[in-house]
Motif scaffolding. Structure first.
Motif, PDB file in Angstrom:
ATOM      1  N   VAL A  60       0.873  -1.185   0.000  1.00 19.19           N
ATOM      2  CA  VAL A  60       0.000   0.000   0.000  1.00 19.19           C
ATOM      3  C   VAL A  60       0.906   1.230   0.000  1.00 19.19           C
ATOM      4  O   VAL A  60       1.329   1.716   1.055  1.00 19.19           O
ATOM      5  CB  VAL A  60      -0.951  -0.001   1.208  1.00 19.19           C
ATOM      6  CG1 VAL A  60      -1.904   1.189   1.136  1.00 19.19           C
ATOM      7  CG2 VAL A  60      -1.750  -1.304   1.255  1.00 19.19           C
ATOM      8  N   ARG A 487      -9.832  -2.223   4.392  1.00 18.73           N
ATOM      9  CA  ARG A 487      -8.415  -2.188   4.022  1.00 18.73           C
ATOM     10  C   ARG A 487      -8.259  -1.781   2.564  1.00 18.73           C
ATOM     11  O   ARG A 487      -9.053  -2.150   1.711  1.00 18.73           O
ATOM     12  CB  ARG A 487      -7.779  -3.567   4.252  1.00 18.73           C
ATOM     13  CG  ARG A 487      -7.523  -3.872   5.731  1.00 18.73           C
ATOM     14  CD  ARG A 487      -6.927  -5.251   5.912  1.00 18.73           C
ATOM     15  NE  ARG A 487      -7.868  -6.300   5.521  1.00 18.73           N
ATOM     16  CZ  ARG A 487      -7.605  -7.597   5.585  1.00 18.73           C
ATOM     17  NH1 ARG A 487      -6.424  -8.011   6.015  1.00 18.73           N
ATOM     18  NH2 ARG A 487      -8.517  -8.481   5.222  1.00 18.73           N
ATOM     19  N   GLY A 489      -6.470  -1.498  -1.174  1.00 14.29           N
ATOM     20  CA  GLY A 489      -5.761  -2.378  -2.087  1.00 14.29           C
ATOM     21  C   GLY A 489      -4.329  -1.934  -2.317  1.00 14.29           C
ATOM     22  O   GLY A 489      -3.891  -0.883  -1.854  1.00 14.29           O
ATOM     23  N   SER A 490      -3.582  -2.729  -3.056  1.00  8.23           N
ATOM     24  CA  SER A 490      -2.155  -2.483  -3.246  1.00  8.23           C
ATOM     25  C   SER A 490      -1.903  -1.504  -4.387  1.00  8.23           C
ATOM     26  O   SER A 490      -2.801  -1.172  -5.168  1.00  8.23           O
ATOM     27  CB  SER A 490      -1.430  -3.800  -3.521  1.00  8.23           C
ATOM     28  OG  SER A 490      -1.931  -4.395  -4.705  1.00  8.23           O
ATOM     29  N   GLU A 497      -9.452  -3.456  -0.817  1.00 11.58           N
ATOM     30  CA  GLU A 497      -8.729  -4.708  -1.029  1.00 11.58           C
ATOM     31  C   GLU A 497      -9.688  -5.823  -1.438  1.00 11.58           C
ATOM     32  O   GLU A 497      -9.355  -6.661  -2.273  1.00 11.58           O
ATOM     33  CB  GLU A 497      -7.983  -5.099   0.246  1.00 11.58           C
ATOM     34  CG  GLU A 497      -7.116  -6.335   0.086  1.00 11.58           C
ATOM     35  CD  GLU A 497      -6.338  -6.665   1.339  1.00 11.58           C
ATOM     36  OE1 GLU A 497      -5.100  -6.645   1.285  1.00 11.58           O
ATOM     37  OE2 GLU A 497      -6.981  -6.943   2.381  1.00 11.58           O
TER      38      GLU A 497
END
Length: 510
Positions: A60, A487, A489-490, A497
């Protein structure tokens, strides 16, 4: 067995060559650095040979950069393999980039996937600051994304929202889960496709769905290739094959859009013009201020889809996730809608000025979850920023994720508190009007200055009614959990996410 042995030998030779190339590159840079006069460079964490600061970065990126900035300051320099960038992490330094020295930071660098883009040289979003960029920005502001054009397409947005509502109603009656991630993405994709090309996900050709799929592929592949910048010159070898895949996806998009453009050229002229009609009109105009090519048109349409579809959808998903996790805010928003709009009709764009809490929810969502958490610029000439020298051609990343979660500027910066945008509202009318133009440098959801997002108004027109409708009509229960997983995402993206999948139940009778 001979083939396997041959492959192993090949990979071993490649590994030796790769390490040698990195070492040569590292030693050359070290020698150059020693013979160059010392200047005050931005502070930097301790780097490792070859990989630089990669060992300090998690998947992240905005949060990783934020954590590093807390230790090394609001302006720092990072080396990610062969790529170096300067990271900005607070409002004062962002103001230097976006306002005080705006002209020096008005261009965007080519990086990662640029050599594989078949429209290279025609891209509006990444164009260097010059005649072409200024012409396209002026065209956006006066015609393509101007208020009159947006007003003409209000019916399109209303129709697509009704289609979303009906699909959620169906799932609610059947007691099935609804994928809000997919549903909201289809809403934004259909809306932008109809506004841009007068086509949507329907009929036998299903062109809008094809466009969204190829754009999604392009975004994914471009992101992977951008991370390849850490290989430096070696990235041109395209070991992963992602470069070839990107070219293939872009060629498919090109053929699809060329077909749509020819259909527009063949159809009889009518009063209503979509974005393709306007662009083709300028393309045919011999007196146009700047001559557009067909590649310019296709590239602009690709930019509209890449910049608008998933980003607007992601912002609405974050808003719904935060509201579901904060039932008091959900209830307060619903009560406002029922008081102002009533239970018998959908929220319209014309209602938005009368729904201050809805506006506060969207503003707070974009503060916590900006659609573009990292804004990239390029330094044109050597200059001084925050007391440090930033060299010409340096890549500068403004981490607006960190700016809008700065505890020095925001109370409880990581908490979802829409009420913060209602405080002393009467005294802050002017400030609110400037927020989305990026003149309040603690709040930059759409960037700032000349390179601020030209589609911000369209994004806001889509977000407010969609979120309001989902709150007005339905109660939501999270699938397999009591809370939405928020959360991030990357990578560079701003998506969740995990997809937002919930069980809707009817609040209003149909």
């Amino acid at each position: 067995m001979a083939t396997i042995a041959s492959d192993i030998f090949y990979y071993f030779l490649f590994f030796i060559w790769l390490i040698t190339a990195f070492l040569v590159h590292y030693f050359i840079k070290t020698i150059i650095k020693r013979t160059t006069p010392m200047v005050k460079a931005p502070p930097s964490p301790k780097a490792l040979p070859i990989i630089g600061h990669l060992h300090l970065i998690s998947s992240v990126l905005p949060k990783s950069f934020q954590n590093l900035a807390r230790r090394h300051g609001p302006l720092m320099q990072l080396r990610l393999g062969a790529s170096t960038c300067v990271v900005v992490s607070n409002a004062d330094v962002a103001k230097e980039i976006f306002k005080t020295q705006e002209l020096n930071f008005s261009s965007r660098p080519e990086f990662g996937s640029s050599e594989y883009f078949i429209y290279r040289g025609s891209r509006f979003v990444t164009a260097q600051y010059g005649d072409y960029w200024r012409f396209m920005k002026k065209l956006c502001m006066t015609r393509l994304l101007a208020v009159p054009q947006l007003d003409r397409s209000v019916e399109i947005r209303e129709q697509e929202l009704v289609k979303l509502l009906e699909s959620v109603k169906t799932r609610a009656r059947e007691g099935e889960a609804f994928d809000l991630s997919r549903g909201l993405t289809r809403l934004t994709n259909n809306t932008i496709c109809r506004m841009a090309m007068s086509t949507r996900c329907s009929g036998t050709d299903n062109e809008a769905e094809k466009i969204h799929k190829v754009v999604k592929d392009c975004l994914m592949l471009a992101g992977k290739l951008s991370t390849g910048d850490i290989l430096g010159p070696l990235k041109v070898l395209d070991f992963s094959g992602n470069g070839k895949k990107l070219v293939s996806a872009l060629n498919y998009f090109d053929q699809l859009v060329e077909k749509i453009m020819k259909e527009h050229e063949d159809k009889a002229s009518s009063g209503a013009q979509d974005l393709t009609d306007i662009l083709l009109e300028i393309y045919r105009d011999p007196k146009a201020e700047l001559k557009l090519s067909r590649n310019d048109i296709k590239s602009f349409l690709l930019d509209i889809f890449m910049a608008g579809t998933d980003t607007s959808s992601a912002a609405m998903q974050w808003a719904m996730g935060e509201l579901i996790n904060h039932p008091q805010a959900f209830k307060k928003l619903r009560e406002e809608i029922n008081t102002v709009v009533g239970p018998n009709r959908l929220v319209k764009e014309s209602d938005i000025p009368n729904l201050p809490y809805l506006r506060a929810v969207i503003r707070e969502t974009l503060r916590l979850h900006p659609s573009a958490p990292l804004i990239i610029r390029e330094c044109a000439e050597d200059c001084e920023v925050n007391g440090c020298v930033v060299k010409a051609k340096s890549r500068v990343l403004v981490n607006v994720y960190a700016v809008m979660r700065d505890s020095a500027l925001w109370r409880d910066p990581d908490e979802f508190v829409p009420e913060r945008f209602l405080e002393r509202a009467e005294e802050r009318i002017g400030e609110h009007q400037m927020e989305f133009k990026g003149q309040n440098f603690r709040y930059l959801p759409f960037g700032s200055g000349r390179r601020g997002c030209p589609g911000a108004s369209l994004a806001m027109l889509m977000m407010h009614p969609a979120v309001a409708t989902m709150v007005q009509w339905f109660d939501w229960k999270v699938k397999d959990s009591d809370m939405v997983d928020l959360r991030q995402g990357s990578g560079f993206a701003a998506e969740m996410e995990k997809p937002l999948v919930c069980y809707p139940s009817m609040h209003l009778s149909s």
